[in-house]
Design an enzyme around this catalytic site. Sequence first.
Site, PDB file in Angstrom:
ATOM      1  N   ASP A   1     -21.874  72.899  18.469  1.00  0.00           N
ATOM      2  CA  ASP A   1     -21.940  72.065  17.255  1.00  0.00           C
ATOM      3  C   ASP A   1     -23.076  72.412  16.275  1.00  0.00           C
ATOM      4  O   ASP A   1     -23.750  71.515  15.748  1.00  0.00           O
ATOM      5  CB  ASP A   1     -22.061  70.569  17.634  1.00  0.00           C
ATOM      6  CG  ASP A   1     -20.895  70.081  18.485  1.00  0.00           C
ATOM      7  OD1 ASP A   1     -19.995  70.891  18.765  1.00  0.00           O
ATOM      8  OD2 ASP A   1     -20.892  68.902  18.883  1.00  0.00           O
TER       9      ASP A   1
ATOM     10  N   LYS B   1     -13.508  69.921  19.252  1.00  0.00           N
ATOM     11  CA  LYS B   1     -13.566  68.758  20.157  1.00  0.00           C
ATOM     12  C   LYS B   1     -13.656  67.479  19.333  1.00  0.00           C
ATOM     13  O   LYS B   1     -14.023  67.529  18.150  1.00  0.00           O
ATOM     14  CB  LYS B   1     -14.779  68.887  21.085  1.00  0.00           C
ATOM     15  CG  LYS B   1     -16.112  68.867  20.359  1.00  0.00           C
ATOM     16  CD  LYS B   1     -17.177  69.282  21.326  1.00  0.00           C
ATOM     17  CE  LYS B   1     -18.554  68.790  21.028  1.00  0.00           C
ATOM     18  NZ  LYS B   1     -18.770  67.573  20.304  1.00  0.00           N
TER      19      LYS B   1
ATOM     20  N   CYS C   1     -24.363  66.230  22.707  1.00  0.00           N
ATOM     21  CA  CYS C   1     -23.255  67.143  23.000  1.00  0.00           C
ATOM     22  C   CYS C   1     -23.641  68.335  23.882  1.00  0.00           C
ATOM     23  O   CYS C   1     -22.841  68.764  24.707  1.00  0.00           O
ATOM     24  CB  CYS C   1     -22.614  67.595  21.696  1.00  0.00           C
ATOM     25  SG  CYS C   1     -21.768  66.208  20.894  1.00  0.00           S
TER      26      CYS C   1
HETATM   27  C1  VGL Z   1     -22.910  64.783  18.239  1.00  0.00           C
HETATM   28  C2  VGL Z   1     -23.269  62.571  17.745  1.00  0.00           C
HETATM   29  C3  VGL Z   1     -21.952  62.420  17.377  1.00  0.00           C
HETATM   30  C4  VGL Z   1     -23.448  66.102  18.718  1.00  0.00           C
HETATM   31  C5  VGL Z   1     -21.586  64.643  17.877  1.00  0.00           C
HETATM   32  O1  VGL Z   1     -22.863  67.148  18.417  1.00  0.00           O
HETATM   33  O2  VGL Z   1     -24.475  66.097  19.414  1.00  0.00           O
HETATM   34  N1  VGL Z   1     -23.731  63.739  18.178  1.00  0.00           N
HETATM   35  N2  VGL Z   1     -21.119  63.453  17.459  1.00  0.00           N
END
Ligand code: VGL
Length: 354
Positions: A103, A224, A269
């Site tokens: 991410d 995801k 994540c």
């Molecule tokens: C994430 C909060 C919400 C991340 C993803 O990638 O860590 N954090 N969605």
Amino acid sequence: MNYIEKFIKSSFSIDKNVVTDCFLHYDKNRDGFLDAHEFEVFLNDTFSDSGGTNNIQYEMAAAILKQLDEDQDNKLSKSEFYKSWRYWLKYVLNPVTALLVIDVQNDFINGSLALNGYPAGHDGYDVIPVINKMLGEIPFDVVMYSKDWHPPNHISFGENVKLRPLHETSKVSSDDAKVGDTVVFRGPPITEQCLWPTHCVQNSKGAEIHCDLKIVEGSYVVNKGTNPEVDSYSAFWDNNKLSQTELVNLLSKHHVTDVYVCGLAYDVCVGFTALHSVEHGFRTVFIEDACRGVTQEGMEKMSDNLKGNGIVIAQSNEVKNLVEARHRNLQLGLQAAKNMALGREMAQSRPSVI
Ligand code: VGL
Ligand code: ZN
């Protein structure tokens, strides 16, 4: 060069004479077994990195022996040693490695969920040079980038809290709920959810991987969090473990043994991806300085959780030696031994085909 180094090159061919020579070398009292002490000496040689010695903790040696020791007599017979060479040491000396870059998207760096606005005050951008350096220098067998990839009506967005009924156990009502709160949706299934600002909406600029991150040729991208009804912190399973992405199949297809994780965010994540990775039986390394997090407390809690589950926490400058198996980590050795024992148990319990 210690004794085991001489055998490394033959570990693919698994020449019986080579294995016998090694066994005889460590069977100091010549009783035809490697006892707990002799095995510890073998481990000390095998798991030292080329630079210095790495002090084997006694418990770790005992734990590994227990996995390899099929008849549980607390020593390795020649036949148990052969099998260990074939199904354990082989993977210790020749791992197949994957780097999962989690991410590293605009929204977590300079968009709606920019980490610098959260309590730890981290700058998400800082992982990029660290990850790029590793991608340039380290021969990972597989590289995979994950993207948080939410539909506009996603359950994790604070602005969507009224789209689904809350459960009576929710401490916050839909009228009061704001970003940062945790609510409980009625489901089914009953689902606890931390509310985030709208982020990483499919096909938006914020959902793109940051343009400064190096994308290597032949790598994969896994999306995801695509199901509107359930969040997915991990790149493997969603938070309710109802479904999986294609990630585990992809890693299996490449015969990956070792998974390295990095990216954003440490305590969300990346952490959950590492936990699911080790749950799948991958030897798992969390590259700490290639991650940035949301809260200090969350990161400390996650770090304990990772260590408690057998995940190795490493720094990026240690990764090359680990990937090239010049540094052989005992904790990862234990994971490979557990996998061997599991394979053995499964083979024994399988009904024979007539
Ligand atoms: C994430 C909060 C919400 C991340 C993803 O990638 O860590 N954090 N969605
Ligand atoms: Zn998200």
